[in-house]
Design a protein around this motif. Structure first.
Motif, PDB file in Angstrom:
ATOM      1  N   SER A 225       0.825  -1.203   0.000  1.00 52.24           N
ATOM      2  CA  SER A 225       0.000   0.000   0.000  1.00 52.24           C
ATOM      3  C   SER A 225       0.859   1.253   0.000  1.00 52.24           C
ATOM      4  CB  SER A 225      -0.948  -0.006   1.198  1.00 52.24           C
ATOM      5  OG  SER A 225      -1.963  -0.984   1.025  1.00 52.24           O
ATOM      6  N   LEU A 226       1.940   1.246   0.764  1.00 53.18           N
ATOM      7  CA  LEU A 226       2.838   2.398   0.774  1.00 53.18           C
ATOM      8  C   LEU A 226       3.506   2.579  -0.586  1.00 53.18           C
ATOM      9  CD1 LEU A 226       4.427   1.996   4.312  1.00 53.18           C
ATOM     10  CD2 LEU A 226       2.899   3.829   3.563  1.00 53.18           C
ATOM     11  N   ASP A 227       3.894   1.485  -1.213  1.00 54.42           N
ATOM     12  CA  ASP A 227       4.489   1.571  -2.555  1.00 54.42           C
ATOM     13  C   ASP A 227       3.488   2.157  -3.545  1.00 54.42           C
ATOM     14  OD1 ASP A 227       6.754   0.414  -1.506  1.00 54.42           O
ATOM     15  OD2 ASP A 227       6.369  -1.578  -2.341  1.00 54.42           O
ATOM     16  N   ARG A 228       2.238   1.732  -3.441  1.00 53.56           N
ATOM     17  CA  ARG A 228       1.205   2.236  -4.350  1.00 53.56           C
ATOM     18  C   ARG A 228       0.973   3.737  -4.118  1.00 53.56           C
ATOM     19  NH1 ARG A 228      -3.036  -0.667  -6.462  1.00 53.56           N
ATOM     20  NH2 ARG A 228      -1.467  -2.326  -6.541  1.00 53.56           N
ATOM     21  N   ILE A 229       0.981   4.143  -2.863  1.00 54.62           N
ATOM     22  CA  ILE A 229       0.793   5.555  -2.541  1.00 54.62           C
ATOM     23  C   ILE A 229       1.929   6.394  -3.117  1.00 54.62           C
ATOM     24  CG2 ILE A 229       0.871   7.179  -0.597  1.00 54.62           C
ATOM     25  CD1 ILE A 229      -0.808   5.038   0.952  1.00 54.62           C
ATOM     26  N   GLU A 230       3.153   5.886  -3.030  1.00 54.12           N
ATOM     27  CA  GLU A 230       4.274   6.614  -3.639  1.00 54.12           C
ATOM     28  C   GLU A 230       4.046   6.780  -5.139  1.00 54.12           C
ATOM     29  OE1 GLU A 230       9.040   6.114  -4.532  1.00 54.12           O
ATOM     30  OE2 GLU A 230       8.214   5.214  -2.709  1.00 54.12           O
ATOM     31  N   LYS A 231       3.552   5.755  -5.812  1.00 58.30           N
ATOM     32  CA  LYS A 231       3.265   5.857  -7.246  1.00 58.30           C
ATOM     33  C   LYS A 231       2.200   6.917  -7.524  1.00 58.30           C
ATOM     34  CE  LYS A 231       4.519   1.123  -8.545  1.00 58.30           C
ATOM     35  NZ  LYS A 231       4.029  -0.173  -9.104  1.00 58.30           N
ATOM     36  N   HIS A 232       1.195   6.996  -6.659  1.00 61.06           N
ATOM     37  CA  HIS A 232       0.160   8.016  -6.840  1.00 61.06           C
ATOM     38  C   HIS A 232       0.762   9.422  -6.753  1.00 61.06           C
ATOM     39  CE1 HIS A 232      -2.710   4.877  -6.849  1.00 61.06           C
ATOM     40  NE2 HIS A 232      -2.914   4.785  -5.544  1.00 61.06           N
ATOM     41  N   PHE A 233       1.628   9.632  -5.791  1.00 58.57           N
ATOM     42  CA  PHE A 233       2.239  10.950  -5.636  1.00 58.57           C
ATOM     43  C   PHE A 233       3.106  11.293  -6.852  1.00 58.57           C
ATOM     44  CE2 PHE A 233       1.792  10.525  -0.824  1.00 58.57           C
ATOM     45  CZ  PHE A 233       0.695  11.381  -0.787  1.00 58.57           C
ATOM     46  N   ARG A 234       3.853  10.325  -7.327  1.00 60.80           N
ATOM     47  CA  ARG A 234       4.707  10.581  -8.505  1.00 60.80           C
ATOM     48  C   ARG A 234       3.846  10.886  -9.740  1.00 60.80           C
ATOM     49  NH1 ARG A 234       9.940   9.771  -7.460  1.00 60.80           N
ATOM     50  NH2 ARG A 234      10.538   8.372  -5.755  1.00 60.80           N
ATOM     51  N   ARG A 238       3.520  15.144  -7.326  1.00 64.59           N
ATOM     52  CA  ARG A 238       3.694  15.573  -5.936  1.00 64.59           C
ATOM     53  C   ARG A 238       4.895  14.866  -5.314  1.00 64.59           C
ATOM     54  NH1 ARG A 238      -0.772  17.773  -3.474  1.00 64.59           N
ATOM     55  NH2 ARG A 238       0.749  18.251  -1.826  1.00 64.59           N
ATOM     56  N   THR A 239       6.042  15.004  -5.951  1.00 65.51           N
ATOM     57  CA  THR A 239       7.232  14.304  -5.475  1.00 65.51           C
ATOM     58  C   THR A 239       7.711  14.816  -4.125  1.00 65.51           C
ATOM     59  OG1 THR A 239       8.593  15.802  -6.804  1.00 65.51           O
ATOM     60  CG2 THR A 239       8.032  13.665  -7.775  1.00 65.51           C
ATOM     61  N   GLU A 240       7.269  16.011  -3.722  1.00 66.89           N
ATOM     62  CA  GLU A 240       7.654  16.510  -2.401  1.00 66.89           C
ATOM     63  C   GLU A 240       7.057  15.671  -1.277  1.00 66.89           C
ATOM     64  OE1 GLU A 240       3.636  18.501  -2.953  1.00 66.89           O
ATOM     65  OE2 GLU A 240       5.299  17.807  -4.215  1.00 66.89           O
ATOM     66  N   MET A 241       6.064  14.815  -1.619  1.00 66.56           N
ATOM     67  CA  MET A 241       5.430  13.962  -0.615  1.00 66.56           C
ATOM     68  C   MET A 241       6.199  12.663  -0.386  1.00 66.56           C
ATOM     69  SD  MET A 241       2.872  15.869   0.179  1.00 66.56           S
ATOM     70  CE  MET A 241       1.870  14.779   1.186  1.00 66.56           C
ATOM     71  N   ILE A 242       7.136  12.332  -1.267  1.00 68.36           N
ATOM     72  CA  ILE A 242       7.843  11.049  -1.162  1.00 68.36           C
ATOM     73  C   ILE A 242       8.589  10.906   0.157  1.00 68.36           C
ATOM     74  CG2 ILE A 242       9.490   9.494  -2.262  1.00 68.36           C
ATOM     75  CD1 ILE A 242       6.839  10.072  -3.827  1.00 68.36           C
ATOM     76  N   LEU A 302       7.314  14.951  15.162  1.00 71.32           N
ATOM     77  CA  LEU A 302       8.716  15.074  14.776  1.00 71.32           C
ATOM     78  C   LEU A 302       8.840  15.205  13.262  1.00 71.32           C
ATOM     79  CD1 LEU A 302      11.753  14.942  15.545  1.00 71.32           C
ATOM     80  CD2 LEU A 302      11.589  12.450  15.249  1.00 71.32           C
ATOM     81  N   VAL A 303       8.080  14.403  12.526  1.00 69.88           N
ATOM     82  CA  VAL A 303       8.122  14.476  11.065  1.00 69.88           C
ATOM     83  C   VAL A 303       7.701  15.862  10.588  1.00 69.88           C
ATOM     84  CG1 VAL A 303       7.183  13.546   8.925  1.00 69.88           C
ATOM     85  CG2 VAL A 303       7.674  12.000  10.831  1.00 69.88           C
ATOM     86  N   ARG A 304       6.664  16.412  11.196  1.00 70.05           N
ATOM     87  CA  ARG A 304       6.190  17.731  10.781  1.00 70.05           C
ATOM     88  C   ARG A 304       7.279  18.793  10.961  1.00 70.05           C
ATOM     89  NH1 ARG A 304       1.425  20.089   9.679  1.00 70.05           N
ATOM     90  NH2 ARG A 304       0.123  18.377  10.355  1.00 70.05           N
ATOM     91  N   MET A 305       8.071  18.660  12.006  1.00 70.09           N
ATOM     92  CA  MET A 305       9.137  19.640  12.256  1.00 70.09           C
ATOM     93  C   MET A 305      10.302  19.450  11.289  1.00 70.09           C
ATOM     94  SD  MET A 305       9.371  20.046  16.409  1.00 70.09           S
ATOM     95  CE  MET A 305       9.597  18.297  16.712  1.00 70.09           C
ATOM     96  N   MET A 306      10.577  18.211  10.874  1.00 68.41           N
ATOM     97  CA  MET A 306      11.786  17.938  10.109  1.00 68.41           C
ATOM     98  C   MET A 306      11.585  17.941   8.611  1.00 68.41           C
ATOM     99  SD  MET A 306      14.024  15.170  12.221  1.00 68.41           S
ATOM    100  CE  MET A 306      12.987  13.828  11.715  1.00 68.41           C
ATOM    101  N   ILE A 307      10.359  17.631   8.161  1.00 69.72           N
ATOM    102  CA  ILE A 307      10.109  17.517   6.714  1.00 69.72           C
ATOM    103  C   ILE A 307       8.997  18.489   6.339  1.00 69.72           C
ATOM    104  CG2 ILE A 307       9.494  16.003   4.803  1.00 69.72           C
ATOM    105  CD1 ILE A 307      10.492  13.648   6.440  1.00 69.72           C
ATOM    106  N   ARG A 308       9.330  19.509   5.610  1.00 72.70           N
ATOM    107  CA  ARG A 308       8.367  20.543   5.218  1.00 72.70           C
ATOM    108  C   ARG A 308       7.795  20.237   3.855  1.00 72.70           C
ATOM    109  NH1 ARG A 308       7.111  23.388   9.798  1.00 72.70           N
ATOM    110  NH2 ARG A 308       9.016  23.858  10.987  1.00 72.70           N
ATOM    111  N   VAL A 309       6.472  20.281   3.759  1.00 74.01           N
ATOM    112  CA  VAL A 309       5.799  20.135   2.461  1.00 74.01           C
ATOM    113  C   VAL A 309       4.778  21.252   2.330  1.00 74.01           C
ATOM    114  CG1 VAL A 309       6.091  17.643   2.354  1.00 74.01           C
ATOM    115  CG2 VAL A 309       4.043  18.592   3.405  1.00 74.01           C
ATOM    116  N   LYS A 310       4.386  21.525   1.100  1.00 77.70           N
ATOM    117  CA  LYS A 310       3.409  22.582   0.865  1.00 77.70           C
ATOM    118  C   LYS A 310       2.037  22.155   1.348  1.00 77.70           C
ATOM    119  CE  LYS A 310       5.841  24.255  -3.245  1.00 77.70           C
ATOM    120  NZ  LYS A 310       5.747  24.511  -4.699  1.00 77.70           N
TER     121      LYS A 310
END
Length: 310
Positions: A225-234, A238-242, A302-310
């Motif tokens: 499911s995570l692999d499929r979600i990455e494909k959706h973003f690409r 929306r590569t900033e979501m990877i 922690l993720v929200r502080m370290m990885i910024r996305v639009k």
């Protein structure tokens, strides 16, 4: 008030829990427009239970059907074919809705008719009987869905045409299918509404559920499911979501490691190394893994502080 919501309930060998679920539907202060019950090859009396309940409630528009293709997604898609209302609620056959549930969603839809997705917090009862609230939020919906599973089946109502437009349920994914569908829906719309008030659903964690009690026992289920979600973003550009997907993989690796199973450590090491082999931010990924391994929760902060996305 006439409800614009159809409820679809798939079930497989749920004779012990389905009556409780169906009785909670019958007890709604506002009845749904239709209830679609889909038996998915049950070997017990699930189908008979559905038919008996439908016969006992002639005041409700109930349709009982079967789906021979195995899997909850196939059963949900079968039920989706029977939906004629503007909105659909997919509900699980082992959970309970409190009497105001359908009415609250129906009123929210009436008051906020431009919205496509409606959600609310739910109560989770664990295997030990203890209860806690799983909070829903409509803010930063993609981020919060990736890390908090906000669009889980039990708490959502969707615009029917939106579900159809994105392709319905992915029948080839055996687990985390509402998680994957949620990403497709959120890539298609930003019209998301959060119902105020107390939770109106109690969901029960069961050892024989799709998720079960050990992630490391079926690692390919969650990782697919995570692999499929990455494909959706690409595909959506929306590569900033990877990096967020990789962060979720590191949390999953930490969840593997926390389990007392023979292959848990091996699966954790494999997944963790797979992320580190390709990520552009290995130090942050290591910190995410370590945080969840130590604290087991709130790693999304922690993720929200370290990885910024639009």
């Amino acid at each position: 008030m006439k409800s614009p919501v159809t409820i679809v309930i798939p079930a497989y060998n749920r004779e012990s829990t389905l009556p409780r679920t169906l009785d909670s539907v019958a007890a709604q202060t506002v009845s749904p427009a239709r209830v679609v019950l889909v038996d998915n090859n049950s070997a017990d009396s699930t189908l008979a239970c559905m038919c008996a309940w439908a016969e006992a409630h002639p005041e409700l528009d109930v349709r009982v059907m079967t789906e021979s293709k195995p899997g909850a997604c196939a059963a949900r898609n079968r039920g989706l074919h029977e939906v004629e209302t503007d909105f659909v609620m997919f509900f699980d056959s082992d959970d309970v809705m409190l009497p105001a549930h359908v009415g609250d969603f129906s009123e929210a839809i009436r008051s906020h008719s431009a919205m496509d997705i409606f959600g609310r917090s739910i109560i989770l009862e664990g295997l030990d009987g203890n209860r806690r609230t799983l909070y829903y939020t409509a803010s930063s919906p993609l981020f919060n869905h990736i890390f908090r599973g906000c669009l889980s089946t039990q708490r959502m109502v969707f615009r029917t045409e939106l579900v159809r437009e994105v392709g319905g349920w992915a029948e080839d994914l055996p687990g985390w299918n509402d998680y994957e569908l949620g990403v497709r829906l959120l890539l298609a719309t930003d019209k998301v509404y959060e119902l105020p008030g107390e939770p109106t659903v109690i969901t029960y964690r069961l050892g024989e559920s799709i998720t079960g009690t050990a992630f490391s026992a079926k690692p390919q289920v969650w990782e697919r499911s995570l692999d499929r979600i990455e494909k959706h973003f690409r595909a959506a550009g929306r590569t900033e979501m990877i990096p967020l997907v990789d962060a979720r993989r590191m949390i999953l690796a930490a969840q593997y490691a926390a389990e007392s199973t023979s292959n848990a450590s091996r699966e954790s090491t494999r997944l963790r190394q797979a992320v580190l082999d390709h990520t552009a931010m290995p130090m942050r990924m290591r910190l995410i893994y370590a945080h969840n391994r130590i604290f087991h929760r709130l790693t999304w902060l922690l993720v929200r502080m370290m990885i910024r996305v639009k």
